[in-house]
Design a protein around this motif. Structure first.
Motif, PDB file in Angstrom:
ATOM      1  N   PRO A 167       0.837  -1.197   0.000  1.00 56.76           N
ATOM      2  CA  PRO A 167       0.000   0.000   0.000  1.00 56.76           C
ATOM      3  C   PRO A 167       0.875   1.251   0.000  1.00 56.76           C
ATOM      4  O   PRO A 167       1.831   1.343   0.767  1.00 56.76           O
ATOM      5  N   TYR A 168       0.552   2.179  -0.895  1.00 54.81           N
ATOM      6  CA  TYR A 168       1.349   3.400  -0.948  1.00 54.81           C
ATOM      7  C   TYR A 168       0.486   4.570  -1.390  1.00 54.81           C
ATOM      8  O   TYR A 168      -0.572   4.397  -2.001  1.00 54.81           O
ATOM      9  N   ARG A 169       0.958   5.741  -1.087  1.00 52.95           N
ATOM     10  CA  ARG A 169       0.301   6.990  -1.462  1.00 52.95           C
ATOM     11  C   ARG A 169       1.331   7.873  -2.168  1.00 52.95           C
ATOM     12  O   ARG A 169       2.476   7.963  -1.722  1.00 52.95           O
ATOM     13  N   VAL A 170       0.936   8.524  -3.238  1.00 54.13           N
ATOM     14  CA  VAL A 170       1.823   9.431  -3.974  1.00 54.13           C
ATOM     15  C   VAL A 170       1.427  10.866  -3.675  1.00 54.13           C
ATOM     16  O   VAL A 170       0.233  11.206  -3.696  1.00 54.13           O
ATOM     17  N   GLY A 171       2.407  11.714  -3.375  1.00 52.49           N
ATOM     18  CA  GLY A 171       2.087  13.114  -3.136  1.00 52.49           C
ATOM     19  C   GLY A 171       3.297  13.927  -2.744  1.00 52.49           C
ATOM     20  O   GLY A 171       4.423  13.428  -2.676  1.00 52.49           O
ATOM     21  N   PRO A 172       3.069  15.206  -2.431  1.00 51.39           N
ATOM     22  CA  PRO A 172       4.166  16.108  -2.083  1.00 51.39           C
ATOM     23  C   PRO A 172       4.587  15.996  -0.632  1.00 51.39           C
ATOM     24  O   PRO A 172       3.816  15.570   0.235  1.00 51.39           O
ATOM     25  N   SER A 173       5.822  16.389  -0.383  1.00 51.59           N
ATOM     26  CA  SER A 173       6.360  16.446   0.971  1.00 51.59           C
ATOM     27  C   SER A 173       6.946  17.830   1.225  1.00 51.59           C
ATOM     28  O   SER A 173       7.335  18.536   0.290  1.00 51.59           O
ATOM     29  N   TRP A 174       6.991  18.193   2.475  1.00 55.56           N
ATOM     30  CA  TRP A 174       7.586  19.463   2.914  1.00 55.56           C
ATOM     31  C   TRP A 174       8.923  19.137   3.568  1.00 55.56           C
ATOM     32  O   TRP A 174       8.976  18.438   4.577  1.00 55.56           O
ATOM     33  N   THR A 175      10.013  19.603   2.956  1.00 55.86           N
ATOM     34  CA  THR A 175      11.353  19.371   3.500  1.00 55.86           C
ATOM     35  C   THR A 175      11.815  20.611   4.256  1.00 55.86           C
ATOM     36  O   THR A 175      11.860  21.703   3.701  1.00 55.86           O
ATOM     37  N   THR A 176      12.167  20.429   5.522  1.00 50.03           N
ATOM     38  CA  THR A 176      12.604  21.548   6.349  1.00 50.03           C
ATOM     39  C   THR A 176      13.806  21.144   7.191  1.00 50.03           C
ATOM     40  O   THR A 176      13.945  19.983   7.579  1.00 50.03           O
ATOM     41  N   ASP A 177      14.671  22.100   7.477  1.00 49.29           N
ATOM     42  CA  ASP A 177      15.819  21.866   8.355  1.00 49.29           C
ATOM     43  C   ASP A 177      15.431  21.874   9.834  1.00 49.29           C
ATOM     44  O   ASP A 177      16.139  21.297  10.656  1.00 49.29           O
ATOM     45  N   ALA A 178      14.365  22.563  10.159  1.00 44.79           N
ATOM     46  CA  ALA A 178      14.091  22.917  11.559  1.00 44.79           C
ATOM     47  C   ALA A 178      12.987  22.038  12.141  1.00 44.79           C
ATOM     48  O   ALA A 178      11.810  22.413  12.159  1.00 44.79           O
ATOM     49  N   ILE A 179      13.379  20.863  12.644  1.00 41.55           N
ATOM     50  CA  ILE A 179      12.387  19.905  13.130  1.00 41.55           C
ATOM     51  C   ILE A 179      11.563  20.469  14.292  1.00 41.55           C
ATOM     52  O   ILE A 179      10.377  20.152  14.441  1.00 41.55           O
ATOM     53  N   TYR A 180      12.162  21.328  15.095  1.00 42.53           N
ATOM     54  CA  TYR A 180      11.439  21.883  16.237  1.00 42.53           C
ATOM     55  C   TYR A 180      10.849  23.263  15.955  1.00 42.53           C
ATOM     56  O   TYR A 180      10.435  23.960  16.884  1.00 42.53           O
ATOM     57  N   ARG A 181      10.790  23.633  14.663  1.00 41.37           N
ATOM     58  CA  ARG A 181      10.121  24.865  14.267  1.00 41.37           C
ATOM     59  C   ARG A 181       9.108  24.602  13.159  1.00 41.37           C
ATOM     60  O   ARG A 181       8.931  25.431  12.253  1.00 41.37           O
ATOM     61  N   GLU A 182       8.449  23.468  13.237  1.00 38.92           N
ATOM     62  CA  GLU A 182       7.334  23.175  12.336  1.00 38.92           C
ATOM     63  C   GLU A 182       6.091  23.769  12.996  1.00 38.92           C
ATOM     64  O   GLU A 182       5.493  23.169  13.885  1.00 38.92           O
ATOM     65  N   THR A 183       5.723  24.950  12.572  1.00 33.99           N
ATOM     66  CA  THR A 183       4.735  25.724  13.308  1.00 33.99           C
ATOM     67  C   THR A 183       3.297  25.359  12.935  1.00 33.99           C
ATOM     68  O   THR A 183       3.039  24.788  11.864  1.00 33.99           O
ATOM     69  N   VAL A 184       2.377  25.720  13.813  1.00 33.74           N
ATOM     70  CA  VAL A 184       0.958  25.455  13.582  1.00 33.74           C
ATOM     71  C   VAL A 184       0.510  26.070  12.263  1.00 33.74           C
ATOM     72  O   VAL A 184      -0.210  25.436  11.475  1.00 33.74           O
ATOM     73  N   ARG A 185       0.911  27.291  12.007  1.00 31.95           N
ATOM     74  CA  ARG A 185       0.503  27.966  10.772  1.00 31.95           C
ATOM     75  C   ARG A 185       1.005  27.223   9.540  1.00 31.95           C
ATOM     76  O   ARG A 185       0.262  27.057   8.559  1.00 31.95           O
ATOM     77  N   GLU A 186       2.247  26.756   9.577  1.00 31.15           N
ATOM     78  CA  GLU A 186       2.785  26.015   8.436  1.00 31.15           C
ATOM     79  C   GLU A 186       2.058  24.686   8.250  1.00 31.15           C
ATOM     80  O   GLU A 186       1.693  24.311   7.120  1.00 31.15           O
ATOM     81  N   VAL A 187       1.877  23.957   9.328  1.00 29.79           N
ATOM     82  CA  VAL A 187       1.197  22.667   9.230  1.00 29.79           C
ATOM     83  C   VAL A 187      -0.191  22.838   8.638  1.00 29.79           C
ATOM     84  O   VAL A 187      -0.608  22.088   7.737  1.00 29.79           O
ATOM     85  N   GLU A 188      -0.914  23.821   9.113  1.00 28.76           N
ATOM     86  CA  GLU A 188      -2.268  24.070   8.601  1.00 28.76           C
ATOM     87  C   GLU A 188      -2.238  24.445   7.129  1.00 28.76           C
ATOM     88  O   GLU A 188      -3.032  23.939   6.321  1.00 28.76           O
ATOM     89  N   SER A 189      -1.313  25.324   6.745  1.00 27.58           N
ATOM     90  CA  SER A 189      -1.219  25.774   5.355  1.00 27.58           C
ATOM     91  C   SER A 189      -0.869  24.631   4.416  1.00 27.58           C
ATOM     92  O   SER A 189      -1.521  24.433   3.381  1.00 27.58           O
ATOM     93  N   TYR A 190       0.148  23.866   4.770  1.00 29.97           N
ATOM     94  CA  TYR A 190       0.564  22.782   3.882  1.00 29.97           C
ATOM     95  C   TYR A 190      -0.466  21.662   3.849  1.00 29.97           C
ATOM     96  O   TYR A 190      -0.701  21.056   2.797  1.00 29.97           O
ATOM     97  N   ALA A 191      -1.106  21.383   4.967  1.00 30.61           N
ATOM     98  CA  ALA A 191      -2.154  20.363   4.975  1.00 30.61           C
ATOM     99  C   ALA A 191      -3.292  20.766   4.043  1.00 30.61           C
ATOM    100  O   ALA A 191      -3.825  19.935   3.295  1.00 30.61           O
ATOM    101  N   ASN A 192      -3.643  22.038   4.049  1.00 30.57           N
ATOM    102  CA  ASN A 192      -4.705  22.525   3.166  1.00 30.57           C
ATOM    103  C   ASN A 192      -4.312  22.449   1.697  1.00 30.57           C
ATOM    104  O   ASN A 192      -5.183  22.335   0.820  1.00 30.57           O
ATOM    105  N   GLU A 193      -3.025  22.519   1.422  1.00 28.90           N
ATOM    106  CA  GLU A 193      -2.530  22.379   0.043  1.00 28.90           C
ATOM    107  C   GLU A 193      -2.511  20.924  -0.414  1.00 28.90           C
ATOM    108  O   GLU A 193      -2.267  20.648  -1.585  1.00 28.90           O
ATOM    109  N   GLY A 194      -2.701  19.985   0.501  1.00 29.16           N
ATOM    110  CA  GLY A 194      -2.635  18.567   0.151  1.00 29.16           C
ATOM    111  C   GLY A 194      -1.274  17.939   0.329  1.00 29.16           C
ATOM    112  O   GLY A 194      -1.049  16.805  -0.126  1.00 29.16           O
ATOM    113  N   VAL A 195      -0.360  18.642   0.998  1.00 32.34           N
ATOM    114  CA  VAL A 195       0.956  18.072   1.276  1.00 32.34           C
ATOM    115  C   VAL A 195       0.786  16.909   2.249  1.00 32.34           C
ATOM    116  O   VAL A 195       0.076  17.021   3.249  1.00 32.34           O
TER     117      VAL A 195
END
Length: 258
Positions: A167-195
């Motif tokens: 089972p697999y899913r194809v789609g985009p990913s968000w690559t970031t350097d800052a594992i402890y700065r994945e902010t609520v605003r970013e998560v919400e924005s990228y989730a809404n984009e379908g990332v």
């Protein structure tokens, strides 16, 4: 001020090149240039690296800032590189040096946080494009939102996973350097984009591979879920899934090199 600070730096000539680096290494070694495989799995999980090297006969290549292990069962055409750390800078360094030594393809595999709650644990994520929110790739190519895998290797992944009934899913990913700065605003924005996911290497691997003219792709196992209200870590449930991912990655690269 632009980023990188010197405009258009991706067009400039580098002072230190991977070719010069490996030439210096070989000059200091009695063994000479290493015998490398045609294709390499880039592995960021210590557990997966241990599993792959314990489960499969092979040989170690002692020439890198990580552990390169070449599998016997694929006649030396496929190997795995691990224990070199995580994140875009170290992944880029490995791609650079291995490509300079003759590796032609890279499949980056590891954990990824999930931004979509309909993705099931155990599903593999095949990355069709990666958001360049890390620093490394912007030193190699003109800034753009996405980096992409090479099409032939991406197609090989989806065909092999289908043949294996994975089972697999194809789609985009968000690559970031800052594992402890994945902010609520970013998560919400990228989730809404379908990332689908967030991780630390894919966009850099794609960009450096394109710069060097070699193939690259990436796939992940979901290790945690990032919602705007809470974080749900599931790393402790992923051991079997990660092993399946590693086995599939080795098979995909073996099919590519036939």
């Amino acid at each position: 001020m632009p980023f990188p600070n010197v405009a258009d730096k991706h067009r400039g000539d580098a002072v230190i090149t991977p070719e010069k680096s490996v030439e210096y290494r070989d000059d200091q070694s009695d063994a000479g240039p290493p015998a490398v495989p045609e294709a390499v799995v880039l592995c960021y999980s210590r557990g997966l690296m241990e599993y792959l090297t314990d489960a499969r006969d092979g040989r170690e290549v002692d020439s890198y800032y990580g552990d390169l292990y070449v599998f016997d069962e694929f006649d030396g055409r496929v190997g795995v590189m691990g224990n070199f750390g995580i994140g875009a800078p170290t992944a880029a360094m490995m791609v650079e040096e291995l490509a300079a030594d003759g590796v032609e393809a890279f499949l980056s595999v590891g954990f990824a946080g999930c931004l979509q709650d309909d993705v099931e644990m155990g599903e593999f994520i095949v990355c069709d494009r990666a958001i360049r929110d890390e620093g490394t790739s912007h030193h190699y190519a003109e800034s753009a939102k996405f980096a992409r895998p090479t099409e032939p290797l991406f197609d090989r992944i989806t065909r092999t996973l289908a043949d294996r009934d994975e089972p697999y899913r194809v789609g985009p990913s968000w690559t970031t350097d800052a594992i402890y700065r994945e902010t609520v605003r970013e998560v919400e924005s990228y989730a809404n984009e379908g990332v689908l996911t967030v991780e630390m290497e894919a966009s850099a691997v794609f960009t450096v591979a394109a710069h060097r003219g070699v193939d690259a792709a990436a796939m992940f196992v979901v290790s945690d879920y990032l919602g705007t209200a809470e974080w749900e870590p599931k790393f402790h449930l992923t051991e079997d899934d990660m092993r399946r991912l590693g086995d599939a990655a080795a098979e995909i690269l073996a099919d590519r090199t036939e």
